[in-house]
Design a protein around this motif. Structure first.
Motif, short mmCIF file in Angstrom:
data_model
loop_
_atom_site.label_atom_id
_atom_site.label_comp_id
_atom_site.label_asym_id
_atom_site.label_seq_id
_atom_site.Cartn_x
_atom_site.Cartn_y
_atom_site.Cartn_z
N ASN A 197 -35.30 -5.35 -14.87
CA ASN A 197 -34.03 -4.98 -15.47
C ASN A 197 -33.73 -3.48 -15.32
O ASN A 197 -34.45 -2.64 -15.86
N GLN B 20 -31.63 -1.75 -16.68
CA GLN B 20 -31.30 -1.07 -17.94
C GLN B 20 -32.54 -0.39 -18.55
O GLN B 20 -32.41 0.51 -19.35
N ILE B 21 -33.74 -0.84 -18.13
CA ILE B 21 -34.96 -0.20 -18.62
C ILE B 21 -34.98 1.27 -18.18
O ILE B 21 -35.34 2.16 -18.95
N GLU C 104 -32.30 3.05 -17.45
CA GLU C 104 -31.25 3.74 -18.20
C GLU C 104 -31.71 4.03 -19.62
O GLU C 104 -31.39 5.08 -20.17
N ALA C 105 -32.47 3.09 -20.19
CA ALA C 105 -32.96 3.30 -21.55
C ALA C 105 -33.83 4.54 -21.61
O ALA C 105 -33.72 5.35 -22.53
N ALA C 106 -34.68 4.72 -20.61
CA ALA C 106 -35.57 5.89 -20.61
C ALA C 106 -34.76 7.18 -20.54
O ALA C 106 -35.00 8.14 -21.28
N ARG C 107 -33.74 7.17 -19.68
CA ARG C 107 -32.89 8.37 -19.54
C ARG C 107 -32.11 8.59 -20.84
O ARG C 107 -31.95 9.71 -21.29
N ASP C 108 -31.67 7.49 -21.42
CA ASP C 108 -30.89 7.55 -22.66
C ASP C 108 -31.71 8.18 -23.78
O ASP C 108 -31.19 8.88 -24.63
N LEU C 109 -33.02 7.89 -23.76
CA LEU C 109 -33.87 8.39 -24.84
C LEU C 109 -34.35 9.81 -24.60
O LEU C 109 -35.18 10.31 -25.35
N MET D 73 -38.90 9.94 -16.36
CA MET D 73 -38.65 8.50 -16.30
C MET D 73 -39.49 7.86 -15.20
O MET D 73 -40.13 6.83 -15.41
N VAL E 36 -42.15 5.38 -16.78
CA VAL E 36 -41.59 4.03 -16.84
C VAL E 36 -41.61 3.33 -15.48
O VAL E 36 -42.25 2.28 -15.32
N PHE F 291 -29.16 -1.52 -25.82
CA PHE F 291 -28.67 -2.26 -24.66
C PHE F 291 -28.58 -3.75 -24.97
O PHE F 291 -29.32 -4.28 -25.78
N ALA G 180 -33.73 -3.95 -23.06
CA ALA G 180 -34.33 -2.99 -22.13
C ALA G 180 -35.56 -2.31 -22.71
O ALA G 180 -35.75 -1.11 -22.56
N PHE H 272 -39.49 -1.25 -22.87
CA PHE H 272 -40.44 -0.96 -21.80
C PHE H 272 -41.55 -2.01 -21.87
O PHE H 272 -42.31 -2.04 -22.84
N HIS I 200 -44.35 -2.40 -20.44
CA HIS I 200 -45.76 -2.00 -20.33
C HIS I 200 -46.22 -1.18 -21.53
O HIS I 200 -47.31 -0.65 -21.52
N TYR J 267 -41.03 6.69 -27.71
CA TYR J 267 -40.68 7.24 -26.40
C TYR J 267 -39.71 8.43 -26.47
O TYR J 267 -39.93 9.46 -25.85
#
Lengths: 253, 382
Positions: free
Chosen positions: A153, A155-156, A158-163, A170, A174, B99, B103, B105, B107, B116
């Protein structure tokens, strides 16, 4: 019906593994004649160990396969990430070219690489072999890693960047951990491809650097020696180990 | 003593609900020449629960992604607390997103997922530990901190996604259809929970959904969107009771539409309308209709009344469908003109006339003054 099912399956496996089994068994044969069984012996393994040229070729092959696989994994993984994550000019062309390399016959690749190396004045030897092997391993690594990337996905990311993660953070925390099994699988694939390549290697090799498949090929031309059986058995064990390792990495999702 | 800079900042932070936290000015976005967001303006007030409501493809998710920083607008400006963030990458915006697909993580453990955002900021270990515990406690997931996302139920994953997004105390929380993957009961439960979290944290929520019921029950204000435009902004009650056009009326709940013409304007401003061949007195509206104007008279199904056929008033029709809905009974009535109406009645055990059979002839009327009057729309078919 039951009998038929098991019988059919047995036949398939027999066809697949009988030659290998024969080879392994005869590597322990005491006779010099490769077609007659004369009792158990480790003689050929001892001879193999004493055959310096063969051991040297094996060492060369391992070095070449390791470096070629590592290099193509590095380049290939980054390529797959770029193909998956970014939009850029010539993206579709690059994607298509990878498949061209993968589909084109080895012989075509071999000749074109040889011509290229001579034109560029690349000395035939380790370097030319390495470049050639990276070339044909690369698409396989890209495809393996890319498959993993498209399976997960987006969006995973994007989620990292979002956080609050930068692009680099990232990637490190990730993306790479998630695709790591595929990267390992790609490396093993490259390693295997490189280790048993004959066609490309025969064209681009030089006198200073002899690789195992070519050494074996020249030995076999004068008749199959039992040492070769022993060597093949050792290689078989190594491939089995590599296969088990790759399965382990892929199963670890 | 002259006010110092910190005083000014403090005053700025204690924002009243009326203050604007996010301003979109002339934002537009196209994908491959297809306009997804037409130039639009939108103000989000500090601390409110604002919902973007619209059918799929109306641009609501794209709008959210523009605010989150995952897309760049073709034109316009995004101001967050007065600061221009239009060109900032997502990691530099004090905005976080829940999301649609969660979304998470895959792992990482629940704890690491939630931590995070703080670790990306390189917060001290002790602070990370205590804040993660606190947030997990808020979403009741403390016991599951060591689990992986694939060992959680859908509802639990949803909670992790929320915890992970709110831990950074964003100025604005973006929620992209976060409840759409949950079953009905769980969705109801999470709606209440989201409202509680919003109250406790005092964070502004910008929520995207295509579910009008969800939008009405959760929001302070609703933005109804269609094809990249904002059709109406208002409180849920506003949007439901005073839709600004036919699209909003039809999208937010069920509605019956009569075509009418103004036959007469009475002295007190009330109108007499010609509907289906009958003259009906309609309430005064600030629309300023004149005699001869074409208009729509809109009625919610719950405002219609079904009467026995021998009654004088009302339109004659026939019951063509009956749907039992638990609390209410829905009937589809076909008028003599062919117009189909939907009526929704609450059960009233004392009413002997209540149970009409299929095919039975009846009269339809409505509670006076509950009509919604709109100018006739012809060009924009819904």
């Amino acid at each position: 019906m039951r009998w038929l099912k098991h019988g059919y399956l047995g036949l398939v496996y027999l066809l697949l593994y009988l030659p290998i089994a024969v080879l392994v068994v005869f590597s322990f044969n005491a006779s010099r004649n490769p077609y007659r069984w004369q009792g158990l012996s480790l003689e050929w393994y001892a001879r193999l160990w004493d055959n310096d040229a063969l051991i040297q070729a094996a060492a060369n092959s391992l070095l070449l396969a390791t470096t070629a696989a590592t290099l193509s994994t590095l380049i290939g993984t980054l390529t797959a990430i770029a193909l998956h994550r970014y939009r850029f000019r010539g993206k579709r062309l690059l994607n298509g070219m990878l498949f061209v390399v993968m589909m084109s016959p080895d012989i075509v690749l071999a000749i074109s690489l040889l011509v290229l190396f001579i034109l560029l004045g690349v000395k035939l030897g380790y370097l030319s072999l390495l470049l050639a092997h990276v070339t044909f391993c690369l698409p396989f690594v890209v495809v393996t890693v890319y498959a993993r990337l498209s399976g997960f996905n987006a969006q995973i990311i994007e989620a990292a960047r979002d956080l609050g993660a930068s692009e680099w953070q990232m990637l490190r925390t990730v993306l790479v951990p998630i695709i790591f099994p595929a990267v390992m699988a790609g490396w093993l694939l490259g390693f295997t491809l490189s280790l048993d390549d004959v066609v490309v290697s025969i064209f681009v090799t030089g006198p200073t650097f002899e690789v195992l498949p070519l050494r074996i090929y020249s030995m076999v031309r004068l008749g199959v020696k039992p040492e070769v059986n022993a060597l093949a058995t050792v290689l078989l064990m190594l491939s089995l180990l590599a296969l088990l390792a790759s399965q382990y990495f892929l199963a670890r999702k | 003593m002259a006010p110092t800079r910190t005083d000014a900042e403090a005053a700025w932070r204690v924002a009243t609900p009326e203050q604007t936290i996010l301003q979109l000015q002339g934002i537009s976005k196209s994908f491959d020449d297809k306009r997804v967001v037409c130039p639009l303006d939108l103000d989000v007030r500090h601390g409110e629960f604002l919902t973007l409501l619209g059918p799929s493809g109306c641009g609501k998710t794209t709008l959210l992604r523009l605010i989150g920083g995952f897309e760049r607008p073709d034109g316009g400006t995004i101001l967050l607390a007065g600061r221009d963030i239009t060109r900032l990458p997502p990691n530099q915006r004090p905005v976080n997103t829940v999301f649609q697909s969660y979304a998470l993580f895959p792992h990482m453990s629940v704890f690491d997922n939630v931590a995070y955002g703080l670790r990306a900021e390189r917060r001290p270990r002790a602070e990370v530990e205590s804040r993660v515990r606190e947030v997990l406690n808020m979403v009741q997931l403390e016991e599951l901190a060591g689990r992986r996302p694939d060992q959680l139920s859908g509802g639990q994953q949803q909670r992790v996604a929320i915890a992970r997004a709110v831990i950074k105390k964003p100025r604005l929380l973006l929620l992209d259809e976060p409840l759409s993957a949950l079953d009905y009961k769980l969705r109801k439960q999470m709606q209440i929970e989201l409202k509680r979290i919003q109250r406790e944290l005092g964070i502004t929520f910008l929520f995207v959904t295509h579910d009008q019921e969800e939008a009405l029950s959760m929001s302070d204000r609703v933005v109804v969107m269609r094809e990249g435009h904002v059709e109406q902004i208002g409180t849920p009650r506003d949007v439901y009771e005073n839709p600004s056009n036919l699209f909003v009326a039809r999208f937010v709940g069920e509605i019956n539409v009569f075509d009418a013409e103004v036959a007469e304007v009475l002295g007190d401003g009330r109108l007499v309308g010609q509907i289906e061949g009958r003259r009906i007195t309609l309430p005064a509206r600030n629309g300023g209709f004149a005699v001869g104007d074409a208009l729509h008279v809109l009625l919610r199904p719950e405002d219609l009344r079904l009467l026995p056929p021998e009654r004088e008033e009302g339109f004659s029709g026939e019951v063509v469908e009956r749907n039992y809905k638990g609390m209410t009974l829905e009937s589809v009535i076909r008028l003599e003109s062919g117009l189909q109406l939907l009526a929704s009645e609450f059960f009233d055990e004392d009413d002997p006339d209540f149970d009409y059979r299929l095919g039975e002839r009846i009269k339809v009327t409505w509670v006076p003054n509950w009509e919604i009057l709109l100018p006739r729309e012809t060009a924009r078919a819904v």
